[in-house]
Design a protein around this motif. Structure first.
Motif, PDB file in Angstrom:
ATOM      1  N   ASN A   1       0.886  -0.891   0.083  1.00 49.23           N
ATOM      2  CA  ASN A   1      -0.112   0.103   0.010  1.00 49.23           C
ATOM      3  C   ASN A   1       0.702   1.268  -0.112  1.00 49.23           C
ATOM      4  O   ASN A   1       1.940   1.160  -0.024  1.00 49.23           O
ATOM      5  CB  ASN A   1      -1.089  -0.002   1.322  1.00 49.23           C
ATOM      6  CG  ASN A   1      -2.189   0.770   0.989  1.00 49.23           C
ATOM      7  OD1 ASN A   1      -2.380   1.570  -0.216  1.00 49.23           O
ATOM      8  ND2 ASN A   1      -3.039   0.898   1.779  1.00 49.23           N
ATOM      9  N   TRP A   2       0.340   2.439  -0.143  1.00 50.91           N
ATOM     10  CA  TRP A   2       1.105   3.584  -0.054  1.00 50.91           C
ATOM     11  C   TRP A   2       0.551   4.737   0.842  1.00 50.91           C
ATOM     12  O   TRP A   2      -0.805   4.803   1.077  1.00 50.91           O
ATOM     13  CB  TRP A   2       0.994   4.337  -1.423  1.00 50.91           C
ATOM     14  CG  TRP A   2       1.640   3.488  -2.438  1.00 50.91           C
ATOM     15  CD1 TRP A   2       1.317   2.353  -2.884  1.00 50.91           C
ATOM     16  CD2 TRP A   2       2.972   3.776  -3.046  1.00 50.91           C
ATOM     17  NE1 TRP A   2       2.202   1.740  -3.928  1.00 50.91           N
ATOM     18  CE2 TRP A   2       3.281   2.750  -3.978  1.00 50.91           C
ATOM     19  CE3 TRP A   2       3.749   5.043  -2.979  1.00 50.91           C
ATOM     20  CZ2 TRP A   2       4.527   3.080  -4.556  1.00 50.91           C
ATOM     21  CZ3 TRP A   2       4.972   5.180  -3.758  1.00 50.91           C
ATOM     22  CH2 TRP A   2       5.337   4.169  -4.568  1.00 50.91           C
ATOM     23  N   GLN A   3       1.491   5.673   1.356  1.00 55.30           N
ATOM     24  CA  GLN A   3       1.100   6.585   2.407  1.00 55.30           C
ATOM     25  C   GLN A   3       0.766   7.831   1.604  1.00 55.30           C
ATOM     26  O   GLN A   3       1.578   7.885   0.455  1.00 55.30           O
ATOM     27  CB  GLN A   3       2.139   6.931   3.200  1.00 55.30           C
ATOM     28  CG  GLN A   3       1.979   7.941   4.192  1.00 55.30           C
ATOM     29  CD  GLN A   3       3.126   8.423   4.955  1.00 55.30           C
ATOM     30  OE1 GLN A   3       3.267   8.038   6.254  1.00 55.30           O
ATOM     31  NE2 GLN A   3       4.208   9.080   4.169  1.00 55.30           N
ATOM     32  N   THR A   4      -0.229   8.729   1.634  1.00 53.72           N
ATOM     33  CA  THR A   4      -0.617   9.664   0.798  1.00 53.72           C
ATOM     34  C   THR A   4       0.239  10.872   1.007  1.00 53.72           C
ATOM     35  O   THR A   4       0.451  11.883   0.037  1.00 53.72           O
ATOM     36  CB  THR A   4      -2.017  10.115   0.973  1.00 53.72           C
ATOM     37  OG1 THR A   4      -2.337  10.213   2.294  1.00 53.72           O
ATOM     38  CG2 THR A   4      -3.059   8.843   0.403  1.00 53.72           C
ATOM     39  N   HIS A   5       0.603  11.200   2.297  1.00 56.11           N
ATOM     40  CA  HIS A   5       1.584  12.434   2.478  1.00 56.11           C
ATOM     41  C   HIS A   5       2.477  12.077   3.843  1.00 56.11           C
ATOM     42  O   HIS A   5       1.883  11.821   4.840  1.00 56.11           O
ATOM     43  CB  HIS A   5       0.610  13.598   3.108  1.00 56.11           C
ATOM     44  CG  HIS A   5       1.244  14.850   3.489  1.00 56.11           C
ATOM     45  ND1 HIS A   5       1.998  15.683   2.323  1.00 56.11           N
ATOM     46  CD2 HIS A   5       1.351  15.365   4.468  1.00 56.11           C
ATOM     47  CE1 HIS A   5       2.298  16.583   3.050  1.00 56.11           C
ATOM     48  NE2 HIS A   5       2.106  16.674   4.308  1.00 56.11           N
ATOM     49  N   PRO A   6       3.579  12.178   3.314  1.00 57.57           N
ATOM     50  CA  PRO A   6       4.284  12.227   1.999  1.00 57.57           C
ATOM     51  C   PRO A   6       4.276  10.871   1.315  1.00 57.57           C
ATOM     52  O   PRO A   6       3.969  10.019   2.008  1.00 57.57           O
ATOM     53  CB  PRO A   6       5.746  12.694   2.354  1.00 57.57           C
ATOM     54  CG  PRO A   6       6.190  12.162   3.535  1.00 57.57           C
ATOM     55  CD  PRO A   6       4.907  12.197   4.472  1.00 57.57           C
ATOM     56  N   VAL A   7       4.234  11.049   0.145  1.00 56.81           N
ATOM     57  CA  VAL A   7       3.991   9.950  -0.712  1.00 56.81           C
ATOM     58  C   VAL A   7       4.856   8.619  -0.450  1.00 56.81           C
ATOM     59  O   VAL A   7       6.136   8.990  -0.583  1.00 56.81           O
ATOM     60  CB  VAL A   7       3.649   9.929  -2.230  1.00 56.81           C
ATOM     61  CG1 VAL A   7       3.727   8.895  -2.879  1.00 56.81           C
ATOM     62  CG2 VAL A   7       2.548  11.018  -2.463  1.00 56.81           C
ATOM     63  N   ALA A   8       4.447   7.679  -0.017  1.00 56.45           N
ATOM     64  CA  ALA A   8       5.638   6.545   0.315  1.00 56.45           C
ATOM     65  C   ALA A   8       5.099   5.063   0.163  1.00 56.45           C
ATOM     66  O   ALA A   8       3.805   5.078   0.659  1.00 56.45           O
ATOM     67  CB  ALA A   8       6.391   6.939   1.525  1.00 56.45           C
ATOM     68  N   GLU A   9       5.701   4.261  -0.209  1.00 52.94           N
ATOM     69  CA  GLU A   9       5.238   2.937  -0.219  1.00 52.94           C
ATOM     70  C   GLU A   9       5.631   2.080   0.981  1.00 52.94           C
ATOM     71  O   GLU A   9       6.502   2.288   1.686  1.00 52.94           O
ATOM     72  CB  GLU A   9       6.067   2.414  -1.345  1.00 52.94           C
ATOM     73  CG  GLU A   9       5.446   0.692  -1.507  1.00 52.94           C
ATOM     74  CD  GLU A   9       6.573   0.139  -2.572  1.00 52.94           C
ATOM     75  OE1 GLU A   9       5.797  -0.964  -3.488  1.00 52.94           O
ATOM     76  OE2 GLU A   9       7.561   0.215  -2.916  1.00 52.94           O
ATOM     77  N   TYR A  10       4.894   1.357   1.259  1.00 58.40           N
ATOM     78  CA  TYR A  10       4.893   0.345   2.561  1.00 58.40           C
ATOM     79  C   TYR A  10       4.694  -1.075   2.408  1.00 58.40           C
ATOM     80  O   TYR A  10       3.530  -1.188   1.773  1.00 58.40           O
ATOM     81  CB  TYR A  10       4.543   0.764   3.813  1.00 58.40           C
ATOM     82  CG  TYR A  10       2.982   1.083   4.135  1.00 58.40           C
ATOM     83  CD1 TYR A  10       2.371  -0.013   4.646  1.00 58.40           C
ATOM     84  CD2 TYR A  10       2.270   2.039   3.607  1.00 58.40           C
ATOM     85  CE1 TYR A  10       1.049   0.223   5.034  1.00 58.40           C
ATOM     86  CE2 TYR A  10       1.046   2.320   3.763  1.00 58.40           C
ATOM     87  CZ  TYR A  10       0.443   1.211   4.319  1.00 58.40           C
ATOM     88  OH  TYR A  10      -1.005   1.140   4.451  1.00 58.40           O
ATOM     89  N   LYS A  11       5.065  -1.961   2.951  1.00 60.43           N
ATOM     90  CA  LYS A  11       4.731  -3.225   2.467  1.00 60.43           C
ATOM     91  C   LYS A  11       4.530  -3.995   3.943  1.00 60.43           C
ATOM     92  O   LYS A  11       5.027  -3.745   5.124  1.00 60.43           O
ATOM     93  CB  LYS A  11       5.755  -4.108   1.645  1.00 60.43           C
ATOM     94  CG  LYS A  11       5.806  -3.467   0.375  1.00 60.43           C
ATOM     95  CD  LYS A  11       6.928  -4.255  -0.490  1.00 60.43           C
ATOM     96  CE  LYS A  11       7.135  -3.591  -1.679  1.00 60.43           C
ATOM     97  NZ  LYS A  11       8.318  -4.180  -2.694  1.00 60.43           N
ATOM     98  N   TRP A  12       3.764  -5.250   3.969  1.00 62.92           N
ATOM     99  CA  TRP A  12       3.952  -6.095   5.130  1.00 62.92           C
ATOM    100  C   TRP A  12       3.537  -7.615   4.602  1.00 62.92           C
ATOM    101  O   TRP A  12       3.189  -7.777   3.515  1.00 62.92           O
ATOM    102  CB  TRP A  12       2.863  -5.796   6.133  1.00 62.92           C
ATOM    103  CG  TRP A  12       1.418  -5.998   5.930  1.00 62.92           C
ATOM    104  CD1 TRP A  12       0.462  -6.634   6.009  1.00 62.92           C
ATOM    105  CD2 TRP A  12       0.640  -4.869   5.080  1.00 62.92           C
ATOM    106  NE1 TRP A  12      -0.618  -6.468   5.678  1.00 62.92           N
ATOM    107  CE2 TRP A  12      -0.681  -5.234   4.792  1.00 62.92           C
ATOM    108  CE3 TRP A  12       0.851  -3.683   4.324  1.00 62.92           C
ATOM    109  CZ2 TRP A  12      -1.700  -4.765   3.949  1.00 62.92           C
ATOM    110  CZ3 TRP A  12       0.203  -3.079   3.634  1.00 62.92           C
ATOM    111  CH2 TRP A  12      -1.227  -3.410   3.616  1.00 62.92           C
ATOM    112  N   ASN A  13       3.743  -8.544   5.426  1.00 61.04           N
ATOM    113  CA  ASN A  13       3.543  -9.868   5.156  1.00 61.04           C
ATOM    114  C   ASN A  13       2.252 -10.694   5.894  1.00 61.04           C
ATOM    115  O   ASN A  13       2.084 -10.015   6.996  1.00 61.04           O
ATOM    116  CB  ASN A  13       4.700 -10.625   5.394  1.00 61.04           C
ATOM    117  CG  ASN A  13       5.945 -10.218   4.575  1.00 61.04           C
ATOM    118  OD1 ASN A  13       6.964  -9.664   4.933  1.00 61.04           O
ATOM    119  ND2 ASN A  13       5.952 -10.762   3.348  1.00 61.04           N
TER     120      ASN A  13
END
Length: 388
Positions: free
Chosen positions: A78-90
């Protein structure tokens, strides 16, 4: 009118007989699958894709219903909207699914059918872990003094390992490569609590993880079985009655009393009746019956040899035609058995044409299902000679 094999059967005493058939066999199966997952989030479609896999073991209880227990998962994105950044989890998810074969539910089970479309519904227990990316982004935002946006920040952040309930819906299509192996494509959607992706959705909307998987389904045993069906009486009862009705050759017996005249003119009577060699020139020929394997319309060379007398007869007596009647057993759907009986009649027709008989002299008909007491009568084709 001349007939082929039924006359022979009619001569035999009626008795209970058996026939061979094929039936569905309940079985266990294993189903490994791999593909791509999609998490509904705040970014372009291509940026929300992640790898996915699933391994299931189950049992097909009937042609329609099955149950499977499996484990799915890998990674969500998924992505954070502010500031724009990607993050993942398992995550790993234990699933219990009920499956329904829509193909067999609508059209019935068919041992020769290759395609199968199914639906599924089930529940799961999602075990999520390694949510480090989201926690790092939240810590960075906090240290930088960046406020979390409504519906965009980590308002439901979690750490460590968490358990979430899940509901599942999906559908798939399979193609049989053999009796025990099928290639399949499956789509499933998993609905989870709003907290699963660490963010708060509008109106506390649920989170969705969708998967598109390709794999194989391997049966751990036979998927069909051969059965013997006992049937009370042969189909030949109808032809027998016809023969018995024709036997009123008693007409000949009644005429024979005029043999009184024959006694007066012995030699003359014999001489006048001799012109009946018309019957001798066109002798009667019994029906010829050929048999097919269960659910098949293929004419084997051994059965085709039985039709050679028919070819010879039709070539010799040009004023005779032939009617071919196809039959099928009562197994399966009535519409399928009707088509199968027609194909069996057409198979005999093609063989006769290939061996020099004009198609205009051949008539075919599918009799459909026949509840016969003979193991072969219900999967046969009968050739009957007729006058033009």
């Amino acid at each position: 009118m001349l007939t082929l094999a039924l006359a022979l059967v009619g001569a035999a005493p009626a008795q209970a007989q058996t026939r061979d058939s094929v039936a569905f066999q309940p079985h266990w199966f294993v189903q490994p699958q791999v593909g791509v997952g999609y998490h509904v989030g705040e970014a372009k479609f291509s940026k929300l894709l992640s790898p996915a896999a699933q391994l299931s073991v189950g049992r097909q209880f009937s042609p329609v219903f099955g149950l499977r227990l499996g484990a799915s998962g890998w990674e969500a994105r998924n992505w954070q909207t502010h500031p724009v950044a990607e993050y993942k989890w398992n995550y790993v998810q234990a699933n219990l699914d009920a499956t329904v074969s829509l193909t067999n539910l609508i059209w019935g089970w068919d041992a020769d059918r290759k395609w199968n479309v199914y639906g599924l519904a089930g529940v799961g227990l999602n075990i999520a872990f390694k949510n480090d990316d989201a926690n790092c982004l939240a810590a960075m935002n906090e240290s930088a003094g960046i406020p979390a946006l409504a519906n965009g920040g980590f308002e439901k952040l979690w750490d460590g390992t968490k358990l979430f309930p899940a509901g599942r819906l999906g559908a798939g299509i399979e193609y049989d490569l053999s009796e025990r192996v099928a290639l399949g494509l499956e789509y499933n959607a998993n609905v989870l609590p709003d907290k699963w992706n660490s963010k708060k959705g509008k109106n506390d909307n649920l989170d969705w993880q969708q998967n598109l998987l390709v794999g194989v389904k391997i049966a751990l045993g036979k998927t069909r079985k051969h059965i013997t069906i006992k049937e009370p009486a042969p189909v030949v009862e109808q032809p027998k009655s016809v023969v018995e009705k024709k036997k009123p050759a008693a007409v000949v017996e009644k005429k024979k009393p005029t043999a009184v005249v024959a006694e007066k003119k012995p030699t003359a009577v014999v001489a006048e009746k001799k012109p009946e060699p018309v019957v001798e020139k066109v002798p009667e020929m019994p029906e010829v019956k050929v048999f097919f394997a269960a659910s098949s319309s293929k004419l084997t060379p051994a059965e085709a040899e039985k039709l050679q007398p028919v070819v010879d007869y039709l070539k010799k007596y040009g004023k005779r035609n032939v009617v071919i009647s196809g039959y099928a057993s009562t197994d399966g759907k009535k519409a399928y058995n009707q088509r199968l009986s027609e194909r069996r009649a057409k198979a005999v027709e093609r063989w006769l044409i290939d061996n020099g008989i004009d198609a205009a002299r051949i008539k075919t008909e599918g009799k459909g299902e026949v509840d016969s007491g003979n193991s072969k009568d219900s999967r046969s084709a009968v050739a009957k000679i007729t006058e033009k």
